[in-house]
Each structure stands twice: as C-alpha cells, then as structure tokens.
Design a protein around this motif. Structure first.
Motif, PDB file in Angstrom:
ATOM      1  N   ASP A   1      68.049  26.611 -47.986  1.00 24.67           N
ATOM      2  CA  ASP A   1      68.744  28.047 -48.224  1.00 24.67           C
ATOM      3  C   ASP A   1      68.369  28.649 -49.427  1.00 24.67           C
ATOM      4  OD1 ASP A   1      70.031  30.591 -47.795  1.00 24.67           O
ATOM      5  OD2 ASP A   1      71.971  29.609 -46.569  1.00 24.67           O
TER       6      ASP A   1
ATOM      7  N   HIS B   1      80.198  28.456 -44.596  1.00 21.73           N
ATOM      8  CA  HIS B   1      79.171  28.950 -45.223  1.00 21.73           C
ATOM      9  C   HIS B   1      79.186  30.258 -45.931  1.00 21.73           C
ATOM     10  CE1 HIS B   1      74.460  28.515 -45.519  1.00 21.73           C
ATOM     11  NE2 HIS B   1      74.393  29.764 -45.293  1.00 21.73           N
TER      12      HIS B   1
ATOM     13  N   HIS C   1      77.793  33.079 -48.743  1.00 17.41           N
ATOM     14  CA  HIS C   1      77.234  33.625 -50.165  1.00 17.41           C
ATOM     15  C   HIS C   1      78.055  34.300 -50.897  1.00 17.41           C
ATOM     16  CE1 HIS C   1      73.066  32.596 -48.344  1.00 17.41           C
ATOM     17  NE2 HIS C   1      73.795  32.390 -47.361  1.00 17.41           N
TER      18      HIS C   1
ATOM     19  N   ASN D   1      74.018  31.372 -52.041  1.00 26.24           N
ATOM     20  CA  ASN D   1      75.283  30.544 -51.553  1.00 26.24           C
ATOM     21  C   ASN D   1      76.050  30.471 -52.969  1.00 26.24           C
ATOM     22  OD1 ASN D   1      72.511  29.347 -50.045  1.00 26.24           O
ATOM     23  ND2 ASN D   1      74.350  29.210 -48.932  1.00 26.24           N
TER      24      ASN D   1
HETATM   25 MG    MG Z   1      72.777  31.192 -45.454  1.00 22.23          MG
END
Ligand code: MG
Ligand code: HMG
Length: 285
Positions: free
Chosen positions: A16, A206, A208, A248
């Motif tokens: 990512d 997860h 960001h 992230n």
């Molecule tokens: Mg992502």
C-alpha cells in the motif's frame, strides 16, 4: 478504556505504501525495504500485488518480490484482485492472499472494473481455489465508512460484503477506511456492530490518515475489541483509485502509541525508526 495486551501490526508499506508512487522504484530497493522490515520483527507483511501492470505499474515486479519473500522465509500477504491474479500468486507460492471489495459499487467499478456483486461472485471460485491450496485468505472491505464517489457508506452495505466473505470462509476481514474520512465515533459504532453480529470473526483495522484521525480511530477500534491493525512505515501509501486519500497510519506512530499503553507487538521500535527515513526516500511525496 480497554486496551488489548497484544496487538498485531501488519506492515503494508511495501504494497500500500508504494503502489501509488508515480516513478518506478527499483525492485532491489523494495527488497531492501522488505528485508529490513522483516528484521524489525513483523510477523507478517503485505509485500506485493498481482494486479495488471497497466492498472498499477508500480507492482509490475510482483513475481520477483514473491520469490524474494520466499527466499527470505517470511510470512507475507499479496493482493489478488481476480482469478488470474490468484493463479499467478499460486504459481509464486504466496502463503496469504488478499481480495479487496469495496462496500461502494462505484469504487469497485473504478478500482477493479466490476460492481460489488460481480466482485463477490468472482470471490466464490477464488476462495475455493485458495483453500484447496492451503492459503490464508484476507478479505478487505474497502471504503467501509465513506466513499469519494458515492459519499457516505451505510452499515448495510458493509454488512452485505462481510456476510458474503464470512460465508465463503475468509480467515480475516480487513475493514478499510480507504479514503481516510472515518472518525472515532463511526469506527467504534461500526466495529461494535460487526463484532456483535460476527463474534467468531477476526477483524483488522486499516486506516488511512487523510484527516489525521487514524490513531484516534485505532483507539476507538480497540474499545470495540479490535487488536490487529495495518500500517505503513513512514506513513506512506494511498490507493490510485481513491482520489485525495493520503498514506496509511504510520507504523512508527502506531507502534509508539500502543507500546506506551503497554501492548506487546514483537516489533523493535529502535529498528523501525532507522527504516523510516529509507522508506520515505523511496517516495516522491
Ligand atoms: Mg489501503
Ligand atoms: P480488467 O482490465 O478488467 O481485466 O482488469 P480483464 O479480466 O478484462 O482482462 C483484460 C486483460 O488483462 C486480459 O489480457 C487479462 O488476461 C489481463 P489480454 O487477454 O487482453 O491480453 N489480466 C491480468 N493480467 C495480469 N494480472 C492480472 C490480470 N487480470 C486480468 N491480475 C484487474 C481487472 C483487477 C486486473 C484490474 O482492475 C486491476 O489490476 N486493478 C488494480 C486495482 C488495484 O490494485 N487497486 C489498488 C489496490 S486496492 C487498495 O489500495 C485498497 C486497500 O489498501 C484497502 C483499503 O485501503 O481499504 C487494499
């Protein structure tokens, strides 16, 4: 407040973190990043993605990266958006695959060229094949809080994807704030409802960090019983099909926070902060 004794941090930087970089990063540099991260003590990492190089050119070296991870002897995850990707991952002997389906159909059309329902249908043969191969199945629900194309995302839309993933036998469900627009109240409510509905399922957060709320969202998730989180060294990252989203949550900030609250992670902070400048040097942002 509730804090888990142990927290699993899954480093997603090599995938990512780098996928959205506009200039090709030499494969040797990616390998260096992966091996340095492995030494810092991550039990698993997301290292590559078997996508079409036309769609995500930065991940064009996925076979070579997978081969390197195998030689290094690490446990790792690779993204597999469709059957073709899964076949490539199986040939490369990838131990953990990850599908990603957005709770928003508009996002899916842009990201994987399919509606939500078409994407979930393709998951059926994929999960069966992966299980036959003994692979661990990570299933992402992307845009699980809001979406840049449709606006807010309802709990029912998230539940629909989650239900299907669970029926198909996902080993863990990764709930993605892909565009980084969630807030702690929404995160707490959404994870609490998911945990009530699916008490035996392993969920991962997860986040960001677009609105700088990712750490607060981690704390909110913990209050709802979540103890696994993705993060990216140096806070790198972004999805090419999520306009405006930033990286992230940074692994070093996450590790610093959870360690100071007494959670064990197995990751060496002193090693990690030495890797962060190198990771950032790979990014043009
Ligand atoms: Mg992502
Ligand atoms: P498509 O163009 O719809 O594929 O792409 P298709 O089935 O129509 O096939 C067209 C051609 O592509 C065919 O070749 C296929 O063989 C080939 P041709 O016959 O024309 O020569 N093809 C492939 N080649 C290599 N690898 C493959 C593959 N599949 C088909 N896997 C596809 C469909 C899914 C491949 C495309 O949409 C794609 O690669 N999308 C990339 C999506 C992506 O990587 N997004 C970023 C990651 S998601 C994310 O960041 C969110 C996340 O972090 C969680 C969060 O933050 O919430 C995970």
């Amino acid at each position: 407040m509730y804090f888990p004794k142990e927290v699993e941090i899954i480093e997603v930087g090599p995938r990512d973190g780098l996928q959205n970089e506009p200039i090709a990063i030499p494969t040797e540099k990616k390998k260096e990043l992966i091996s340095r991260l492995a030494k810092a003590g991550f039990s698993r990492m997301e290292t590559t993605s078997f996508v079409h190089p036309k769609w995500v050119p930065q991940m064009a070296d996925s076979e070579e990266i997978a081969h390197f991870c195998k030689e290094l002897g690490i446990n790792y995850i690779a993204l597999t958006p469709n059957l073709k990707a899964l076949e490539r991952a199986i040939s490369a002997e990838v131990p953990q695959m990850a599908v990603f389906v957005g709770a928003s159909s508009e996002f899916n059309k842009k990201n994987i060229n399919k509606t939500t329902s078409e994407s979930l249908d393709e998951c059926e043969p994929m999960f069966a094949k992966a299980k036959k191969e003994g692979m661990f199945i990570r299933a992402y629900i992307s845009m699980a809080f809001s979406c840049p194309f449709q606006g807010s995302v309802s709990f029912e839309e998230v539940k629909e994807v989650c239900d299907r993933f669970i029926k198909l036998g996902a080993d863990e469900i990764d709930v993605g704030d892909t565009n980084g627009q969630a807030n702690p109240q929404l995160v707490y409510e959404r994870f609490s409802r998911l945990r009530d509905l699916y008490p035996d399922t392993t969920f991962v957060g997860h986040f960001h960090d677009t609105r700088k709320m990712a750490l607060a969202n981690v704390v909110a998730s913990m209050q709802a019983g979540i103890s696994k989180f993705d993060s990216s060294v140096g806070g790198l990252g972004g999805c090419p099909y999520s306009p405006g989203a930033t990286g992230n949550v940074s692994t070093e900030e996450l590790l610093d926070m959870v360690s100071s609250m007494g959670c064990q992670t197995g990751v060496d902070f002193n090693e990690l902060i030495k890797i962060s400048p190198f990771a950032k040097s790979l990014s043009t942002r």
